[in-house]
Motif scaffolding. Structure first.
Motif, PDB file in Angstrom:
ATOM      1  N   TYR A  34       0.684  -1.393   0.037  1.00  0.00           N
ATOM      2  CA  TYR A  34      -0.253   0.172  -0.312  1.00  0.00           C
ATOM      3  C   TYR A  34       0.519   1.639   0.561  1.00  0.00           C
ATOM      4  N   ARG A  35       0.182   2.211  -0.023  1.00  0.00           N
ATOM      5  CA  ARG A  35       0.819   3.565   0.422  1.00  0.00           C
ATOM      6  C   ARG A  35       0.072   4.668   0.929  1.00  0.00           C
ATOM      7  N   ASP A  45      -4.482   8.047  -3.799  1.00  0.00           N
ATOM      8  CA  ASP A  45      -6.254   8.475  -3.596  1.00  0.00           C
ATOM      9  C   ASP A  45      -7.387   7.588  -4.113  1.00  0.00           C
ATOM     10  N   ASN A  46      -6.637   6.312  -4.349  1.00  0.00           N
ATOM     11  CA  ASN A  46      -7.575   4.900  -4.307  1.00  0.00           C
ATOM     12  C   ASN A  46      -7.332   4.567  -2.783  1.00  0.00           C
ATOM     13  N   THR A 103      -6.366   4.373   5.111  1.00  0.00           N
ATOM     14  CA  THR A 103      -8.399   3.051   4.323  1.00  0.00           C
ATOM     15  C   THR A 103      -7.562   1.779   5.298  1.00  0.00           C
ATOM     16  N   GLN A 104      -6.848   1.171   4.700  1.00  0.00           N
ATOM     17  CA  GLN A 104      -6.323  -0.042   4.348  1.00  0.00           C
ATOM     18  C   GLN A 104      -6.556  -0.700   6.143  1.00  0.00           C
ATOM     19  N   THR A 105      -5.077  -0.054   6.841  1.00  0.00           N
ATOM     20  CA  THR A 105      -5.463   0.092   8.121  1.00  0.00           C
ATOM     21  C   THR A 105      -6.174   0.006   9.062  1.00  0.00           C
ATOM     22  N   TYR A 123       1.402   5.412  -8.577  1.00  0.00           N
ATOM     23  CA  TYR A 123       0.684   6.557  -8.180  1.00  0.00           C
ATOM     24  C   TYR A 123      -0.965   5.955  -8.337  1.00  0.00           C
ATOM     25  N   ILE A 124      -0.947   4.534  -7.932  1.00  0.00           N
ATOM     26  CA  ILE A 124      -2.166   3.749  -8.143  1.00  0.00           C
ATOM     27  C   ILE A 124      -2.539   4.420  -7.640  1.00  0.00           C
TER      28      ILE A 124
END
Length: 176
Positions: free
Chosen positions: A57-58, A62-63, A70-72, A175-176
């Motif tokens: 993850y980044r 934006d995704n 967000t995933q955390t 940049y995903i």
């Protein structure tokens, strides 16, 4: 060479260069200060996908599907409500699900976490299977864990037998 250098030397496709991460916002939102080794790892591999299976993850993507923050938040809720055996493991380490940092995931819904510690040298990697009770606990930094998994020096109880490929590679996607 460091483990980060060895990972970066694997065959790769996609866009080269440093990955844009919003460290200030993510650290403030999670109430954590990341070790410099993890910051370097995500600055090189944020958005990357290893063997078309494990996505890193980044911080500030934006995704939402690849955003560390967000995933955390999503994963912390999952760990707190559905995984009592993981909560027990974390309690033994002086931690709890609300402190986990989800740094990656797989196409099978497996989740890759950091377990923070006040001593940066004692941060650990926890990988939890998407469905089931299996998990991996690795005492060390993310780049060492991932390199050992890709070299098959660390055999995961979580990942399928066909991961990694015989010749591991990754796709850069900053940049995903």
């Amino acid at each position: 060479m460091t483990d980060l250098d060895l990972l970066a030397a694997l065959p790769a496709t996609g866009q080269a260069g440093l990955v844009p991460n919003d460290w200030e916002r993510v650290e403030a939102a999670l109430g954590v200060t990341f070790p410099s080794a993890f910051i370097r790892f995500l600055d090189v591999f944020g958005g990357a996908k290893f063997d078309d299976f494990l996505r890193v993850y980044r911080a500030g993507a934006d995704n939402a599907n690849v955003d560390l923050l967000t995933q955390t938040h999503r994963a912390r809720k999952t760990m707190a409500t559905t995984r009592p055996h993981i909560e027990e493991l974390l309690t033994q380490r002086g931690s709890d699900p609300s402190q986990l940092v989800c740094w990656g995931g797989t196409d099978n819904a497996d989740m890759c976490f950091l377990i923070p510690h006040r001593d940066f040298d004692k941060w650990a990697v926890l990988t939890v299977i998407g469905r089931g009770r299996e998990y991996d606990l690795f005492e060390g930094p993310v780049e060492s864990y991932l390199l050992q998994v890709l070299r098959r020096d660390f055999i995961s109880d979580v990942f399928p037998d066909d991961f990694p490929d015989e010749s591991p590679s990754y796709e850069r996607n900053p940049y995903i």
